[in-house]
Design a protein around this motif. Sequence first.
Motif, short mmCIF file in Angstrom:
data_model
loop_
_atom_site.label_atom_id
_atom_site.label_comp_id
_atom_site.label_asym_id
_atom_site.label_seq_id
_atom_site.Cartn_x
_atom_site.Cartn_y
_atom_site.Cartn_z
N GLY A 135 0.79 -1.21 0.00
CA GLY A 135 0.00 0.00 0.00
C GLY A 135 0.83 1.26 0.00
N LEU A 136 0.15 2.39 -0.24
CA LEU A 136 0.80 3.70 -0.31
C LEU A 136 1.18 4.18 1.08
CD1 LEU A 136 1.38 6.28 -2.09
CD2 LEU A 136 -0.86 7.08 -1.31
N ARG A 137 2.34 4.86 1.15
CA ARG A 137 2.73 5.63 2.34
C ARG A 137 2.84 7.08 1.88
NH1 ARG A 137 5.35 2.04 5.92
NH2 ARG A 137 5.28 3.71 7.49
N SER A 138 2.16 7.99 2.58
CA SER A 138 2.12 9.40 2.18
C SER A 138 2.62 10.29 3.32
CB SER A 138 0.69 9.78 1.79
OG SER A 138 0.63 11.13 1.38
N TYR A 139 3.55 11.21 2.99
CA TYR A 139 4.15 12.04 4.03
C TYR A 139 4.38 13.47 3.57
CZ TYR A 139 5.00 8.35 7.40
OH TYR A 139 4.82 7.37 8.33
N GLU A 140 4.24 14.39 4.51
CA GLU A 140 4.66 15.77 4.32
C GLU A 140 5.99 15.92 5.04
OE1 GLU A 140 2.90 20.28 4.48
OE2 GLU A 140 1.59 18.55 4.76
N VAL A 141 7.03 16.23 4.29
CA VAL A 141 8.39 16.20 4.82
C VAL A 141 8.85 17.60 5.19
CG1 VAL A 141 10.76 15.49 4.32
CG2 VAL A 141 8.86 14.18 3.38
N SER A 142 9.51 17.72 6.33
CA SER A 142 10.00 19.00 6.82
C SER A 142 11.13 19.53 5.94
CB SER A 142 10.51 18.83 8.26
OG SER A 142 11.26 19.95 8.66
N SER A 143 11.27 20.85 5.92
CA SER A 143 12.37 21.48 5.18
C SER A 143 13.72 21.17 5.81
CB SER A 143 12.16 23.00 5.13
OG SER A 143 12.12 23.52 6.45
N GLU A 144 13.73 20.66 7.04
CA GLU A 144 14.98 20.32 7.72
C GLU A 144 15.57 19.01 7.21
OE1 GLU A 144 14.67 20.48 11.96
OE2 GLU A 144 13.20 22.11 11.89
N VAL A 145 14.81 18.24 6.46
CA VAL A 145 15.30 16.97 5.92
C VAL A 145 16.22 17.23 4.73
CG1 VAL A 145 14.59 14.86 4.70
CG2 VAL A 145 13.33 15.62 6.72
N ASP A 146 17.36 16.55 4.70
CA ASP A 146 18.30 16.68 3.60
C ASP A 146 18.08 15.63 2.52
OD1 ASP A 146 19.92 18.81 4.81
OD2 ASP A 146 20.51 17.28 6.26
N LEU A 147 17.63 14.45 2.91
CA LEU A 147 17.49 13.34 1.97
C LEU A 147 16.42 12.39 2.50
CD1 LEU A 147 20.35 11.46 0.18
CD2 LEU A 147 18.76 10.10 1.56
N ILE A 148 15.76 11.69 1.60
CA ILE A 148 14.71 10.74 1.98
C ILE A 148 15.11 9.35 1.51
CG2 ILE A 148 12.29 10.11 1.67
CD1 ILE A 148 11.95 13.23 1.02
N HIS A 149 14.99 8.39 2.41
CA HIS A 149 15.32 6.99 2.10
C HIS A 149 14.08 6.15 2.40
CE1 HIS A 149 18.31 3.39 2.57
NE2 HIS A 149 17.14 2.98 2.14
N VAL A 150 13.53 5.52 1.37
CA VAL A 150 12.32 4.71 1.49
C VAL A 150 12.67 3.25 1.25
CG1 VAL A 150 9.99 4.30 0.61
CG2 VAL A 150 10.91 6.63 0.65
N HIS A 151 12.19 2.38 2.13
CA HIS A 151 12.43 0.95 1.96
C HIS A 151 11.11 0.25 1.66
CE1 HIS A 151 14.59 -2.82 2.31
NE2 HIS A 151 13.64 -3.28 3.10
N ASN A 152 10.99 -0.23 0.41
CA ASN A 152 9.95 -1.19 0.04
C ASN A 152 8.55 -0.65 -0.19
OD1 ASN A 152 11.33 -3.55 -0.31
ND2 ASN A 152 10.25 -4.66 1.28
N TYR A 153 8.32 0.66 -0.20
CA TYR A 153 6.95 1.16 -0.35
C TYR A 153 6.84 2.24 -1.43
CZ TYR A 153 4.73 -1.10 3.61
OH TYR A 153 4.19 -2.04 4.45
N PRO A 154 5.75 2.21 -2.22
CA PRO A 154 5.43 3.38 -3.03
C PRO A 154 5.04 4.53 -2.10
CG PRO A 154 3.65 1.77 -3.14
CD PRO A 154 4.76 1.13 -2.38
N THR A 155 5.45 5.74 -2.44
CA THR A 155 5.22 6.87 -1.54
C THR A 155 4.76 8.10 -2.31
OG1 THR A 155 7.57 7.42 -1.75
CG2 THR A 155 6.92 6.18 0.20
N ARG A 156 4.01 8.91 -1.60
CA ARG A 156 3.65 10.24 -2.10
C ARG A 156 4.26 11.23 -1.13
NH1 ARG A 156 -1.09 13.72 -2.97
NH2 ARG A 156 -1.11 14.31 -5.16
N LEU A 157 5.20 12.04 -1.60
CA LEU A 157 5.97 12.91 -0.73
C LEU A 157 5.71 14.37 -1.07
CD1 LEU A 157 9.33 10.96 -1.02
CD2 LEU A 157 7.77 10.90 0.92
N ARG A 158 5.36 15.14 -0.05
CA ARG A 158 5.23 16.58 -0.21
C ARG A 158 6.43 17.22 0.45
NH1 ARG A 158 -0.97 18.77 0.14
NH2 ARG A 158 -1.87 17.35 -1.40
#
Length: 362
Positions: free
Chosen positions: A68-91
Amino acid sequence: MTRVFLLGAPGGGGEEVFVRDLAASPPPGVEYSLALQHHESVPLARARTAEEVLFNRVVQPFLWPLLGLRSYEVSSEVDLIHVHNYPTRLRMPEPRPVVYSVGGSGYPHYLETYLGWSEERVRARYHRARSIYKKLGIRSELATHEWVDGVVVFSTYAADRLAAFCVPRAKIHVIPPGFEVPPSVRTAHEGPFTFVLVGREPLRKGADLAVEAIRSLRAQGLAVRLRLVGDAEYSGWTADGIEGYGTVPRDALFSDFYDRADAVLVPSRAEGYGFAAVEAMGMGLPVIVSRRDALPEIVGDAAMVVEPEARALADAMAALATDPSGAQELGVRARGRFQACFTRTKARAALGSLYRTLLEGR
């Protein structure tokens, strides 16, 4: 310090072990913010729960099972995103590098070997998922790889599987998961030569083959026993020369099972990676694996490789049980391969290098 939002896969198997261990021991200079459970918000990323639920209940049934989908709103403090095994919707307030890691040998392998889907059926669903994901802005290492900056896989076997679905080779990075395993000083024990098999899903793991093999060897008068651990079903398999155990904590797995084993069996009919084989090699234990998927690549010439058949497995087990010095020599080779290829230090250095390359590229 590089701040990384790490989105992981729950479930209790090797995938969760990988993500938890990564979060607990990150590459040098990296700080993870880990979200593991569904709908879990963390300081640097907020779960968009309503969006996840709507997609997973209405759209997902027509796409991939169990993914299933994982959906997240990501903070501006994040430098990089690492996703394991899931389709994602990232804002994200600004674009950030996105790394995907793939458990085992990738999702098409799971559908074909675990669920028995035909290649034609897998490709039809792939094209459907690609169309829908692109319209909805969903990232996936497979269906929308153009929106992913790097894909980490555990083996060249997995890399080949992804490349077969048009994922560019330049984006695929083979980085085996790193392990920190206790020293290979095992407890001396009296009694029969002890084989251990670890893993859930007994049929896929070839537990029935191991049971048939051990019964055959005992019928021949060999002093051997089999310990099965990791699935609730094993508790009902206890019989003469066979001990069955359900899920156990990881520290108990090492102290109570690997530490008291003479050899480890991984006779899987399908195996995306084979964490148990690597853990056993790290302990300096001789290992018998099946000639399936990524397993031969993982063990190289430091283990016995057989067809997933009871007779072939029994022959290999007998060879170890009747030749203690040969079994010990194989364990030494296994330990050497582990130290050369699978240590946590080596894995974290490679992953940290990939992060830096992607950040510098941006």
